[in-house]
Design a protein around this motif. Structure first.
Motif, PDB file in Angstrom:
ATOM      1  N   GLU A  15       0.797  -1.297   0.148  1.00  0.00           N
ATOM      2  CA  GLU A  15       0.205  -0.104   0.041  1.00  0.00           C
ATOM      3  C   GLU A  15       0.688   1.354   0.017  1.00  0.00           C
ATOM      4  OE1 GLU A  15      -2.464   2.118   3.509  1.00  0.00           O
ATOM      5  OE2 GLU A  15      -2.825   0.159   3.204  1.00  0.00           O
ATOM      6  N   VAL A  16       1.798   1.200   0.929  1.00  0.00           N
ATOM      7  CA  VAL A  16       2.928   2.429   0.908  1.00  0.00           C
ATOM      8  C   VAL A  16       3.619   2.640  -0.368  1.00  0.00           C
ATOM      9  CG1 VAL A  16       2.762   2.815   3.481  1.00  0.00           C
ATOM     10  CG2 VAL A  16       4.443   1.404   2.584  1.00  0.00           C
ATOM     11  N   LEU A  17       4.119   1.401  -0.775  1.00  0.00           N
ATOM     12  CA  LEU A  17       4.744   1.469  -1.947  1.00  0.00           C
ATOM     13  C   LEU A  17       3.857   2.107  -3.303  1.00  0.00           C
ATOM     14  CD1 LEU A  17       6.672  -1.808  -2.205  1.00  0.00           C
ATOM     15  CD2 LEU A  17       7.605   0.384  -2.538  1.00  0.00           C
ATOM     16  N   GLU A  18       2.792   1.813  -3.021  1.00  0.00           N
ATOM     17  CA  GLU A  18       1.857   2.430  -4.046  1.00  0.00           C
ATOM     18  C   GLU A  18       1.750   3.922  -3.832  1.00  0.00           C
ATOM     19  OE1 GLU A  18      -2.730   2.184  -5.860  1.00  0.00           O
ATOM     20  OE2 GLU A  18      -1.985   0.570  -4.608  1.00  0.00           O
ATOM     21  N   GLN A  19       1.622   4.346  -2.754  1.00  0.00           N
ATOM     22  CA  GLN A  19       1.393   5.860  -2.189  1.00  0.00           C
ATOM     23  C   GLN A  19       2.763   6.708  -2.867  1.00  0.00           C
ATOM     24  OE1 GLN A  19       0.580   5.447   2.240  1.00  0.00           O
ATOM     25  NE2 GLN A  19      -0.247   7.619   1.713  1.00  0.00           N
ATOM     26  N   VAL A  20       3.858   5.939  -2.779  1.00  0.00           N
ATOM     27  CA  VAL A  20       5.032   6.709  -3.066  1.00  0.00           C
ATOM     28  C   VAL A  20       5.291   6.522  -4.827  1.00  0.00           C
ATOM     29  CG1 VAL A  20       6.108   6.630  -1.187  1.00  0.00           C
ATOM     30  CG2 VAL A  20       6.829   4.931  -2.677  1.00  0.00           C
ATOM     31  N   GLY A  21       4.390   5.623  -5.367  1.00  0.00           N
ATOM     32  CA  GLY A  21       4.445   5.502  -6.952  1.00  0.00           C
ATOM     33  C   GLY A  21       5.306   4.428  -7.370  1.00  0.00           C
ATOM     34  N   LEU A  22       5.784   3.473  -6.480  1.00  0.00           N
ATOM     35  CA  LEU A  22       6.817   2.403  -6.986  1.00  0.00           C
ATOM     36  C   LEU A  22       6.093   0.956  -6.785  1.00  0.00           C
ATOM     37  CD1 LEU A  22       9.909   3.923  -5.597  1.00  0.00           C
ATOM     38  CD2 LEU A  22       9.309   3.876  -7.943  1.00  0.00           C
ATOM     39  N   SER A  23       5.032   0.787  -7.070  1.00  0.00           N
ATOM     40  CA  SER A  23       4.296  -0.531  -7.066  1.00  0.00           C
ATOM     41  C   SER A  23       5.160  -1.748  -7.832  1.00  0.00           C
ATOM     42  CB  SER A  23       2.738  -0.416  -7.404  1.00  0.00           C
ATOM     43  OG  SER A  23       2.208   0.108  -6.377  1.00  0.00           O
ATOM     44  N   ASP A  24       5.515  -0.985  -9.074  1.00  0.00           N
ATOM     45  CA  ASP A  24       6.214  -1.789  -9.927  1.00  0.00           C
ATOM     46  C   ASP A  24       7.536  -2.110  -9.811  1.00  0.00           C
ATOM     47  OD1 ASP A  24       6.866   0.893 -10.379  1.00  0.00           O
ATOM     48  OD2 ASP A  24       7.273   0.722 -12.648  1.00  0.00           O
ATOM     49  N   LYS A  25       8.100  -1.625  -8.507  1.00  0.00           N
ATOM     50  CA  LYS A  25       9.439  -1.835  -8.299  1.00  0.00           C
ATOM     51  C   LYS A  25       9.677  -2.527  -7.094  1.00  0.00           C
ATOM     52  CE  LYS A  25      11.165   0.838 -11.698  1.00  0.00           C
ATOM     53  NZ  LYS A  25      12.133   0.279 -12.715  1.00  0.00           N
ATOM     54  N   GLU A  26       8.750  -3.495  -6.702  1.00  0.00           N
ATOM     55  CA  GLU A  26       8.607  -4.013  -5.411  1.00  0.00           C
ATOM     56  C   GLU A  26       9.765  -5.035  -5.256  1.00  0.00           C
ATOM     57  OE1 GLU A  26       5.435  -7.292  -4.851  1.00  0.00           O
ATOM     58  OE2 GLU A  26       4.450  -5.563  -5.140  1.00  0.00           O
ATOM     59  N   ASN A  27       9.994  -5.756  -6.486  1.00  0.00           N
ATOM     60  CA  ASN A  27      11.233  -6.728  -6.419  1.00  0.00           C
ATOM     61  C   ASN A  27      12.407  -6.317  -6.973  1.00  0.00           C
ATOM     62  OD1 ASN A  27       9.239  -8.891  -5.635  1.00  0.00           O
ATOM     63  ND2 ASN A  27       8.300  -8.768  -7.758  1.00  0.00           N
ATOM     64  N   SER A  28      12.588  -5.131  -7.053  1.00  0.00           N
ATOM     65  CA  SER A  28      13.922  -4.725  -7.472  1.00  0.00           C
ATOM     66  C   SER A  28      14.926  -4.310  -6.270  1.00  0.00           C
ATOM     67  CB  SER A  28      13.709  -3.178  -8.273  1.00  0.00           C
ATOM     68  OG  SER A  28      12.834  -3.272  -9.402  1.00  0.00           O
ATOM     69  N   LEU A  29      16.134  -4.403  -6.536  1.00  0.00           N
ATOM     70  CA  LEU A  29      16.992  -4.430  -5.188  1.00  0.00           C
ATOM     71  C   LEU A  29      17.533  -2.851  -5.249  1.00  0.00           C
ATOM     72  CD1 LEU A  29      19.414  -7.520  -5.929  1.00  0.00           C
ATOM     73  CD2 LEU A  29      17.709  -7.179  -4.153  1.00  0.00           C
ATOM     74  N   PRO A  30      17.908  -2.223  -4.306  1.00  0.00           N
ATOM     75  CA  PRO A  30      18.406  -0.789  -4.193  1.00  0.00           C
ATOM     76  C   PRO A  30      19.214  -0.508  -5.640  1.00  0.00           C
ATOM     77  CG  PRO A  30      18.307  -1.608  -2.150  1.00  0.00           C
ATOM     78  CD  PRO A  30      18.036  -2.769  -2.981  1.00  0.00           C
ATOM     79  N   SER A  31      20.189  -1.406  -6.051  1.00  0.00           N
ATOM     80  CA  SER A  31      21.309  -1.107  -6.853  1.00  0.00           C
ATOM     81  C   SER A  31      20.471  -0.894  -8.179  1.00  0.00           C
ATOM     82  CB  SER A  31      22.245  -2.255  -7.196  1.00  0.00           C
ATOM     83  OG  SER A  31      21.630  -3.369  -7.375  1.00  0.00           O
ATOM     84  N   GLN A  32      19.174  -1.349  -8.367  1.00  0.00           N
ATOM     85  CA  GLN A  32      18.543  -1.208  -9.697  1.00  0.00           C
ATOM     86  C   GLN A  32      17.690  -0.049  -9.710  1.00  0.00           C
ATOM     87  OE1 GLN A  32      16.669  -5.234  -9.161  1.00  0.00           O
ATOM     88  NE2 GLN A  32      17.905  -6.230 -10.739  1.00  0.00           N
TER      89      GLN A  32
END
Length: 230
Positions: free
Chosen positions: A126-143
């Motif tokens: 839910e909060v990932l969606e709030q910050v506009g990054l739902s599509d990045k949930e499986n990404s590592l910081p380096s990506q």
């Protein structure tokens, strides 16, 4: 819920090599939940020290800080930690993401050892969606770009819906345009969630967008202005 923070003649000093340094002194301020306050001043003016004190990461050497009339730092370490978890979210200039965890796992990290009355994964998404990054949930910081990493850090800070959001130079490592987007996101969260925001910054263009601006120098408050500055 924490609705009010009061700083009563707060001071913080450090001793070393026979010299005492007053990081902050004679701070008398009060804050209400929902306010968006920017804190400005030159390096060494005490901005970050004040934020650490307000966030219960450190305790004053003089005076006291009250949260709804209660002096939290006088309690034991577990009580202070529990208060911090329940009421305060932190955002730093360095993103402090764990490099081996995905975006979703980084957002979840404050909840790992906590019992909460909601589904942890659903809240993190839910909060990932709030910050506009739902599509990045499986990404590592380096990506992720710097701006995306800071958004993940913001999602992590708000995952437990804090009453107060403490941001210490959150745009300091970002370019101007990305920094403005991060500021706008924090301002949006302030308006939507009703959390109080402390926004430490060197950027006067961002500082004046707050509805309250505190200017510090040499560990003291020079001015405390409310209203529209832009």
């Amino acid at each position: 819920m924490s609705l009010k923070i009061e700083c009563l003649d707060v001071g913080k000093s450090y001793a070393g090599d026979g010299v005492t340094t007053n990081a902050v002194q004679h701070i008398n301020l009060s804050f209400s939940k929902g306010e968006f306050t920017s804190i400005v001043g030159p390096s060494g003016s005490g901005k970050s020290t004040l934020l650490s004190l307000i966030g219960t990461l450190d305790s004053p050497t003089s005076g006291k800080i009250l949260y709804d009339g209660e002096e939290i730092v006088k309690k034991n370490k577990k009580a202070i930690s529990d208060f911090r978890f329940e009421h305060i979210g932190f955002i730093f200039q360095q993103f402090h993401l764990l490099p081996t965890l995905t975006a979703l796992e980084n957002v979840l990290s404050p909840l790992f050892a906590r019992k909460v009355p909601y589904n942890k994964i659903e809240r993190a998404k839910e909060v990932l969606e709030q910050v506009g990054l739902s599509d990045k949930e499986n990404s590592l910081p380096s990506q992720l770009s710097g701006g995306q990493q800071q958004r993940i850090a913001i999602a992590r800070a708000i995952v437990h819906k804090p009453d107060w959001l403490l941001a210490d130079e959150p745009t300091g490592n970002l370019d101007t345009e990305t920094g403005e987007r991060i500021f706008d996101l924090i301002q949006e969260l302030n308006q939507q969630e009703g959390c109080g925001v402390f926004f430490v910054t060197h950027d006067p263009k961002l500082a004046v967008k707050a509805n309250r601006m505190i200017t510090m120098k040499d560990g003291m408050v020079l001015s405390d202005k409310k209203g529209e500055f832009a």
